[in-house]
Design a protein around this motif. Structure first.
Motif, PDB file in Angstrom:
ATOM      1  N   PHE A 189      59.872  47.681  46.926  1.00  0.00           N
ATOM      2  CA  PHE A 189      59.105  46.108  46.343  1.00  0.00           C
ATOM      3  C   PHE A 189      59.391  46.206  44.376  1.00  0.00           C
ATOM      4  N   VAL A 190      59.872  44.919  44.469  1.00  0.00           N
ATOM      5  CA  VAL A 190      60.269  45.415  42.268  1.00  0.00           C
ATOM      6  C   VAL A 190      59.038  45.020  41.738  1.00  0.00           C
ATOM      7  N   GLY A 191      58.337  45.695  40.881  1.00  0.00           N
ATOM      8  CA  GLY A 191      57.266  45.353  40.397  1.00  0.00           C
ATOM      9  C   GLY A 191      57.806  44.253  39.288  1.00  0.00           C
ATOM     10  N   VAL A 192      56.813  43.282  38.597  1.00  0.00           N
ATOM     11  CA  VAL A 192      57.199  42.127  37.579  1.00  0.00           C
ATOM     12  C   VAL A 192      56.099  43.136  36.467  1.00  0.00           C
ATOM     13  N   ASP A 193      56.366  43.023  35.609  1.00  0.00           N
ATOM     14  CA  ASP A 193      55.325  43.138  35.026  1.00  0.00           C
ATOM     15  C   ASP A 193      55.519  41.841  33.379  1.00  0.00           C
ATOM     16  N   LEU A 194      54.426  40.573  33.093  1.00  0.00           N
ATOM     17  CA  LEU A 194      55.371  39.395  32.426  1.00  0.00           C
ATOM     18  C   LEU A 194      54.177  39.719  31.142  1.00  0.00           C
ATOM     19  N   GLY A 195      54.368  39.312  29.910  1.00  0.00           N
ATOM     20  CA  GLY A 195      53.562  39.927  28.496  1.00  0.00           C
ATOM     21  C   GLY A 195      54.220  39.146  27.471  1.00  0.00           C
ATOM     22  N   ILE A 196      53.574  39.120  26.530  1.00  0.00           N
ATOM     23  CA  ILE A 196      54.521  38.412  25.348  1.00  0.00           C
ATOM     24  C   ILE A 196      55.267  39.351  24.442  1.00  0.00           C
ATOM     25  N   THR A 197      55.121  40.222  24.679  1.00  0.00           N
ATOM     26  CA  THR A 197      56.231  40.760  23.849  1.00  0.00           C
ATOM     27  C   THR A 197      57.668  40.774  24.371  1.00  0.00           C
ATOM     28  N   ASN A 198      57.603  41.952  26.086  1.00  0.00           N
ATOM     29  CA  ASN A 198      58.140  41.362  26.845  1.00  0.00           C
ATOM     30  C   ASN A 198      58.104  40.387  28.151  1.00  0.00           C
ATOM     31  N   ILE A 199      58.949  38.892  27.870  1.00  0.00           N
ATOM     32  CA  ILE A 199      58.044  38.142  29.041  1.00  0.00           C
ATOM     33  C   ILE A 199      58.508  38.920  30.309  1.00  0.00           C
ATOM     34  N   ALA A 200      59.331  39.340  30.649  1.00  0.00           N
ATOM     35  CA  ALA A 200      59.366  40.007  31.994  1.00  0.00           C
ATOM     36  C   ALA A 200      59.957  41.716  32.502  1.00  0.00           C
ATOM     37  N   THR A 201      58.916  42.407  32.964  1.00  0.00           N
ATOM     38  CA  THR A 201      60.097  43.949  33.100  1.00  0.00           C
ATOM     39  C   THR A 201      59.601  44.304  34.308  1.00  0.00           C
ATOM     40  N   GLU A 246      61.710  22.374  23.159  1.00  0.00           N
ATOM     41  CA  GLU A 246      61.098  23.409  23.320  1.00  0.00           C
ATOM     42  C   GLU A 246      60.300  23.406  24.895  1.00  0.00           C
ATOM     43  N   ARG A 247      60.540  22.163  25.862  1.00  0.00           N
ATOM     44  CA  ARG A 247      60.029  22.827  27.047  1.00  0.00           C
ATOM     45  C   ARG A 247      61.532  23.050  28.034  1.00  0.00           C
ATOM     46  N   ARG A 248      62.931  22.306  27.462  1.00  0.00           N
ATOM     47  CA  ARG A 248      63.508  22.404  28.280  1.00  0.00           C
ATOM     48  C   ARG A 248      64.033  23.604  27.391  1.00  0.00           C
ATOM     49  N   HIS A 249      64.143  23.845  26.188  1.00  0.00           N
ATOM     50  CA  HIS A 249      64.278  25.794  26.147  1.00  0.00           C
ATOM     51  C   HIS A 249      63.560  26.592  27.287  1.00  0.00           C
ATOM     52  N   ALA A 250      61.883  26.716  26.894  1.00  0.00           N
ATOM     53  CA  ALA A 250      61.885  27.598  27.877  1.00  0.00           C
ATOM     54  C   ALA A 250      61.609  27.504  29.686  1.00  0.00           C
ATOM     55  N   ALA A 251      62.074  26.273  30.272  1.00  0.00           N
ATOM     56  CA  ALA A 251      62.664  26.642  31.507  1.00  0.00           C
ATOM     57  C   ALA A 251      64.203  26.954  31.670  1.00  0.00           C
ATOM     58  N   ASN A 252      64.560  26.768  30.980  1.00  0.00           N
ATOM     59  CA  ASN A 252      66.087  27.269  30.605  1.00  0.00           C
ATOM     60  C   ASN A 252      65.658  29.217  30.920  1.00  0.00           C
ATOM     61  N   GLN A 253      65.158  29.570  29.967  1.00  0.00           N
ATOM     62  CA  GLN A 253      65.028  30.394  29.572  1.00  0.00           C
ATOM     63  C   GLN A 253      64.412  31.323  31.341  1.00  0.00           C
ATOM     64  N   ASN A 254      63.358  30.464  31.527  1.00  0.00           N
ATOM     65  CA  ASN A 254      62.538  31.273  32.973  1.00  0.00           C
ATOM     66  C   ASN A 254      63.270  31.106  33.650  1.00  0.00           C
ATOM     67  N   HIS A 255      64.131  29.461  34.161  1.00  0.00           N
ATOM     68  CA  HIS A 255      65.751  30.076  35.554  1.00  0.00           C
ATOM     69  C   HIS A 255      66.003  31.559  34.900  1.00  0.00           C
ATOM     70  N   ILE A 256      66.674  31.317  34.150  1.00  0.00           N
ATOM     71  CA  ILE A 256      67.776  33.256  33.765  1.00  0.00           C
ATOM     72  C   ILE A 256      67.109  34.234  34.246  1.00  0.00           C
ATOM     73  N   ILE A 257      66.026  34.188  33.559  1.00  0.00           N
ATOM     74  CA  ILE A 257      64.849  35.173  33.751  1.00  0.00           C
ATOM     75  C   ILE A 257      64.245  35.410  35.144  1.00  0.00           C
ATOM     76  N   SER A 258      64.399  33.680  36.350  1.00  0.00           N
ATOM     77  CA  SER A 258      63.923  33.989  37.223  1.00  0.00           C
ATOM     78  C   SER A 258      65.242  34.566  38.526  1.00  0.00           C
TER      79      SER A 258
END
Length: 385
Positions: A189-201, A246-258
């Protein structure tokens, strides 16, 4: 699996005028229906139809448009009742709850309006739609979308579509029932750690650094404060526009990361282990400046995007308890609060392992994901003697 596809309409001047007038007409009618419903104690849909259907026809609404308007109003009151029961509008006697319950539900002039296949038809090859308006049926209204969205519409579209207007631009939002792919047997499994400084690791080495995102959020926060301090009508209008951006920007970044997380797991034949962060805002104790950072990013949205992308690709996904993942050493398993030297550094007091704190947590989450996957597949039926 239900997914939503949004296409942009590109009407000519006559078509745009008709679409705008239609939204204003149906929402004005919805406000009248809402007042009637409030006066009669919010009756059931069938009874509400008896009170309002004839008048809606006189107002120029077609049969299906009138039915959808009545249903939209009844659904709005159902949602209001559910929010009240859930306490989303405050306790009994609170100002917000009294304000919501003391007047009829209202609809904005450009609020969304549902269309079914009787009043909206799609021509996928020509990329046009034929849509009902108060000025008659408008044919050959062009729309634009990506090739993937067009394919999904052609193969999976089901049910109603909503017509919405945003900043003078018209969109159609269609519901698609996309079949899920059966998950494969993962090789780890790929573990995903979520955070503030690094959104996802992730435990594979991918890190969505939050430095640029944090700068963007800080800049947006300062701009919001300036506009809120002005308090003028134009400032409030700019606040709404900036909020949507701002919501569109957050959604776009979340799409890229996911997408990156799911693609990596699919390529390596692994599953995905995510932290179960439900209720974290109520559990943690933070200073005021820390609360702003925690609430400024939608981790639930990132998890939801990752989940539906994983289902489409057939990638196994599990949620695990994040307790002690940042304090436990991924090398020897030793748990100590002092192992976390600072935000970025993890140094094990037992074995001396030194690594990035987010990398260490992601490996622990990945191992928890394997345990959760195995436990979920084990039979709970006692073996027969």
């Amino acid at each position: 699996m239900k997914l939503v596809v949004q296409v942009k309409l590109m009407p000519d001047a006559v078509q745009a005028t008709a679409l705008g007038a239609t939204l204003h007409a149906v929402n004005e009618a919805a406000n009248w229906v809402s007042a009637v419903a409030y006066e009669h104690g919010v009756p059931r849909e069938y009874e509400l139809r008896e009170h309002t259907y004839a008048e809606l026809k006189v107002r120029g609404l077609g049969a299906q448009a009138a039915q959808h308007t009545i249903k939209k109003v009844r659904d709005a009151y159902t949602t209001l009742k559910a929010d009240t029961r859930a306490g989303n509008l405050g306790k009994r006697g609170s100002k917000r709850r009294i304000k919501a319950e003391s007047k009829p539900v209202t609809f904005r002039p450009n609020a969304a309006h549902p269309y079914d296949d009787r009043c909206l038809s799609w021509q996928y090859d020509a990329q046009t739609v034929s849509i009902w308006t108060t000025a008659g049926r408008m044919k050959n209204v062009r729309f634009a979308c990506s090739a993937d969205a067009l394919k999904m519409l052609r193969e999976c579209r089901q049910g109603e579509s909503d017509l919405i207007e945003r900043d003078g631009v018209f969109y159609l939002v269609a519901v698609c029932d996309v079949p899920e792919v059966a998950p494969y047997e993962p090789d780890g499994f790929v573990g995903v750690d979520l955070g503030i400084t690094n959104i996802a690791t992730t435990s594979t080495g991918y890190r969505a650094a939050g430095r640029g995102l944090n700068r963007y959020r800080k800049r947006q926060l300062e701009l919001r404060r300036k506009l809120q301090a002005k308090g003028t009508k134009s400032a409030r209008r700019l606040l709404k526009r900036r909020n949507r951006r701002e919501r569109r920007h957050a959604a776009n970044q979340n799409h890229i990361i996911s997408k990156k997380i799911v693609t990596t797991a699919e390529r390596t034949g692994r599953g995905i282990a995510l932290e179960d962060l439900s209720g974290i805002r109520d559990r943690v104790r933070l200073r005021k400046d820390q609360r702003t950072k925690l609430h400024s990013w939608s981790f639930h949205q990132l998890a939801a995007f990752t989940e539906y992308k994983a289902k489409r690709a057939g990638v196994p996904l599990v949620y695990v308890d994040p307790a002690y993942t940042s304090r436990q050493c991924s090398e020897c398993g030793h748990i100590d609060r002092k192992n976390r030297v600072d935000q970025a550094t993890f140094a094990c007091r037992a074995c001396g392992a030194l690594m990035h704190a987010d990398d260490n947590a992601s490996h622990n989450i990945g191992r928890k994901g394997e345990v959760a996957w195995i436990a979920g597949r084990e039979s709970r039926v006692p073996a027969t003697p």
